[in-house]
Write an enzyme that holds these catalytic residues in place. Structure first.
Site, PDB file in Angstrom:
ATOM      1  N   ASP A 149     160.513 110.588 -24.850  1.00 16.99           N
ATOM      2  CA  ASP A 149     160.160 110.928 -26.231  1.00 16.99           C
ATOM      3  C   ASP A 149     161.320 110.782 -27.218  1.00 16.99           C
ATOM      4  O   ASP A 149     162.453 111.134 -26.931  1.00 16.99           O
ATOM      5  CB  ASP A 149     159.640 112.359 -26.332  1.00 16.99           C
ATOM      6  N   HIS A 236     151.683 112.855 -29.807  1.00 19.21           N
ATOM      7  CA  HIS A 236     151.542 112.807 -31.278  1.00 19.21           C
ATOM      8  C   HIS A 236     150.788 111.588 -31.820  1.00 19.21           C
ATOM      9  O   HIS A 236     151.338 110.764 -32.536  1.00 19.21           O
ATOM     10  CB  HIS A 236     152.895 112.959 -31.989  1.00 19.21           C
ATOM     11  N   ASP A 309     155.547 119.061 -32.007  1.00 17.31           N
ATOM     12  CA  ASP A 309     156.699 118.172 -32.166  1.00 17.31           C
ATOM     13  C   ASP A 309     157.778 118.859 -33.015  1.00 17.31           C
ATOM     14  O   ASP A 309     158.442 118.231 -33.845  1.00 17.31           O
ATOM     15  CB  ASP A 309     156.288 116.825 -32.778  1.00 17.31           C
ATOM     16  N   HIS A 313     166.390 120.260 -37.542  1.00 17.59           N
ATOM     17  CA  HIS A 313     167.593 119.534 -37.957  1.00 17.59           C
ATOM     18  C   HIS A 313     168.405 120.443 -38.864  1.00 17.59           C
ATOM     19  O   HIS A 313     167.865 121.056 -39.777  1.00 17.59           O
ATOM     20  CB  HIS A 313     167.229 118.250 -38.711  1.00 17.59           C
TER      21      HIS A 313
END
Lengths: 432, 316
Positions: A149, A236, A309, A313
């Site tokens: 992924d 996804h 998902d 960040h």
């Protein structure tokens, strides 16, 4: 043993719904389900639903390697606040989870977390798509889901080999199935594209990647599934074309499953008009027609599971231009509310897609997504499906704040989460 | 015109705004022709030229414009490497803003960069080109140049030819010329067009020969030679013959039709070398008008409102 009663709720599991109190013990089991139950302590759950704990097939916990964005501890806390009692950690850490030592580290760090942290492992060494990871060793270490992924396996032959080899290891894991999960993206077509290619990308001047970059790999992996007979899970799914191909593959009896991420049925590429990379994600936000198709796929069961998902960040990495910022957005703390707000489907079906079906895909049914009855594992989510609230990026428990839903109103929220008999979230507050 | 704080896109301007800016440019052309081409309109103001992408031409043009208005300029050639050094765009901008500046002219390789930057500074932002997205001051210079030669642009036909997909100039001019009433035609193979032109105020053809005799402006775009490994055409020679302004095609242009190019030119790629030197090629005028247009933009953004009233009455 300390006991805890969850009182006044509607209990919903794979067998249906009924009014009942639930008593759990701190050794991790459900002790009783019935009316008028008492215990050492109790949690009010009036107007709420008690569901088996939610299960997320797709999270990025960033540890090891990017602890400034998230750690297993903080990511698990965010998961618990979202009602999840198990999350499948993606292997694109640094170093990648492509060998037993890294997987063991994640398992060790997860052992003290407030939900089960289930490591997946990379299909290929370093997620480089060149050579297979030591899959048998990883299966022996407990891995059931393999994925590169963040990237799809580009090489057709390597993917075929991975599917055939993985399906030869079934004797190592009893009843549980080894699943190869694919991030579908043909890089020669998506390269250089930062959002969905279409009207918006053209107008905004942001280079796009077409839906076909995803769909070509969905098409190939359906073909390889037919060739090998091995289990394939599509991560996804974001385009109308992908959904219809999976529908056809299932109709043909192929052993495929699929997930949709919450943002792919709640947001469109029009969000990118602000040029704010909080809306940058791979696969990218698509068109309204794609959103409608993903919803349709969830409603008719073509898409088995809702995933997040969850991709934290650190702020500085999103304080860039759209092109320079990394893709990914938070999802754990908003997942149920987003699904509940945007999907027109019965709550029982919604919970199936967020709990027992993903639990089955990940081989977690012994502990998650099972029935709510005496003797069963006490991993539960207590959810108020009607409460309205507004998302605040600043209040996220995740170490990062890159939620695309900041300031948006949603309906439905997780009130309490019970993990192994312990109330790890009470009234929307993490307890540890 | 309406009060303007930033100039990010030609979409920020309506027709009246554009006409006002072009009228003001007229005045600054006159200033530029003076023996001492300098007025004190922006004395005490500081303009930061923040260039993440090399562009000597645009940078010098803005610096000259600021100088003629007596503004101070600070040059920051940030370069692409700063991104890799780990400094966020926000940190870079906040550092520059802390030096006390009134305007940032931003050139960036990423589309949308000025939209991000305006959130992190009090300074006015001029988009000096962001990725393939927008380059409004180039468009204003082009509109001014075309208007000088053709007068009113209503009903005029402009063909924008070549690498439209990767061109911020094409995007800005499609909006700019159509707002001024002109008909915009994109001419390129599909590999050099945006994926979708739904809702754009343009017509599209793959065949320059079909429109060459009926256009008032033939606007050539620079072919991105550095992107040849993602080649959108088999060879530059073939591109020139099939889609470029060859000498033969230039001969078929109407006598009063203009040949324009934002520079820098690839002679014999998008435009035959000798054609670029014909009298109806106004390419160097675009450059000199660029300075005056940028004076007008800087003045409107950061000039004092009182001065603006004076300038407005002078224009009227």
């Amino acid at each position: 043993m300390r006991t805890l009663a969850i009182r006044g709720a509607t209990v919903i599991d794979a067998q249906g719904s009924r009014r009942a109190d639930v008593v759990v013990g701190d050794e991790g089991r459900i002790l009783a389900v019935g009316s008028g139950l008492t215990a050492d302590s109790s949690l009010d759950a009036g107007d709420c639903i008690v569901s088996p704990g939610l299960v997320d097939l797709h999270v990025h916990l960033r540890q090891p390697g990017n602890e400034e964005a998230e750690t297993i501890e903080t990511g698990a806390r965010a998961a618990a606040l979202g009602g999840f009692t198990a999350v499948v950690a993606m292997p694109n850490t640094d170093p990648a989870m492509d060998c037993v030592s890294v997987v063991s580290e994640v398992q060790a760090l997860g052992s003290t977390a407030v939900c089960d942290v289930v490591p997946s492992a990379a299909i290929s060494v370093g997620r480089r798509g060149e050579a297979l990871s030591p899959m048998a060793e990883l299966v022996r270490a407990g891995v059931r889901i393999f994925t590169d992924d963040g990237s799809g396996v580009q090489d057709d032959r390597l993917m075929r080999t991975a599917l055939e080899y993985a399906s030869s290891l079934q004797h190592l894991c009893g009843d549980e199935t080894i699943v190869l999960a694919q991030h579908c993206e043909v890089e020669s077509l998506s390269r250089g594209g930062f959002m969905h290619e279409g009207e918006w990308s053209s107008w905004l001047g942001i280079p796009g990647q077409p839906s076909e970059a995803e769909e070509l790999m969905v098409m190939r992996d359906i073909a390889l599934c037919r060739l090998t007979g091995a289990r394939v899970h599509f991560q996804h799914m974001s385009t109308a074309g992908s959904v219809s191909m999976i529908r056809a593959a299932k109709a043909a009896g192929l052993p495929v499953t699929a997930e949709a991420a919450t943002h792919h049925f709640s947001l469109t590429d029009a969000c990118c008009a602000s040029y704010d990379p909080v809306f940058k994600v791979h696969p990218p936000l698509r068109t309204e027609a794609d959103v409608a198709a993903v919803k349709e796929g969830l409603i008719d069961g073509t898409i088995d599971a809702i995933a997040t998902d969850h991709a934290p960040h650190a702020p500085k990495s999103k304080q860039q231009t759209f092109a320079d910022a990394p893709p990914g957005m938070l999802g754990l703390e908003t997942a149920f509310a987003v699904a509940n707000t945007h999907l027109d489907m019965p709550i029982e079906s919604l919970l199936a897609a967020m709990s027992w079906r993903p639990a089955a895909i990940a081989g977690l049914t012994a502990d998650h997504g099972g029935l709510i009855s005496e003797g069963c594992p006490a991993n539960l989510a207590v959810i108020d499906p009607n409460v309205a609230w507004t998302v605040s990026a600043a209040e996220m428990a995740s170490r990062s704040s890159n939620t695309p839903y900041d300031g948006m109103g949603l309906r439905g929220r997780v009130r309490h989460t019970i993990y192994k008999g312990e109330a790890v979230v009470v009234d929307g507050e993490a307890q540890r | 015109m309406k009060a303007l704080r930033h100039l990010l896109s030609m979409d920020d301007l309506d027709r009246d705004d554009i006409e006002y800016l072009l009228d003001l440019t007229e005045r600054y052309v006159e200033v530029s022709e003076r023996k001492i081409p300098r007025i004190p309109a922006l004395r005490g103001k500081t303009v930061a030229l923040v260039f993440f992408e090399d562009s000597t031409r645009t940078r010098v043009s803005f610096a000259t414009a600021a100088g003629r208005l007596s503004a101070d300029t600070l040059g920051f050639d940030v370069g692409r490497s700063s991104v890799n050094k780990g400094e966020s765009l926000r940190d870079t901008i906040e550092t520059i803003s802390a030096m006390g500046i009134h305007c940032i002219v931003l050139r960036h390789f990423g589309a949308g960069a000025p939209w991000r930057v305006r959130e992190w500074t009090d300074a006015s932002i001029v988009n000096g080109g962001d990725g393939r997205n927008q380059h409004p001051t180039q468009s204003l210079a082009d509109l001014f140049t075309a208007r000088q030669h053709l007068g009113d642009l209503d009903g005029r036909r402009i063909a924008i030819v070549g690498d439209i997909k990767n061109s911020r100039v094409a995007r800005s001019n499609a909006i700019g010329f159509s707002k001024m009433g002109a008909e915009v035609i994109f001419v390129a193979p599909r590999t050099l067009l945006p994926a979708s032109l739904e809702g754009w105020p343009v017509k599209v053809t793959h065949n320059l020969d079909e429109v060459i005799e009926s256009i008032d402006v033939c606007y050539l775009l620079r072919m991105q030679l550095e992107r040849q490994n993602d080649a959108a055409v088999p060879t530059l020679r073939e591109f020139h013959h099939e889609f470029g302004l060859t000498t033969a095609r230039a001969d078929r242009l109407r006598d009063d039709a203009l040949i324009m190019h934002p520079g820098p030119m690839n002679r014999d790629v998008e435009i035959a070398g000798v054609v670029a030197d014909r009298p109806n090629a106004v390419i160097t005028e675009q450059v000199s008008n660029g300075v005056a247009v940028r004076m007008a933009v800087l003045f409107v953004l950061i000039g004092s409102r009182l001065d603006l009233v004076e300038e407005q009455s002078a224009v009227a």
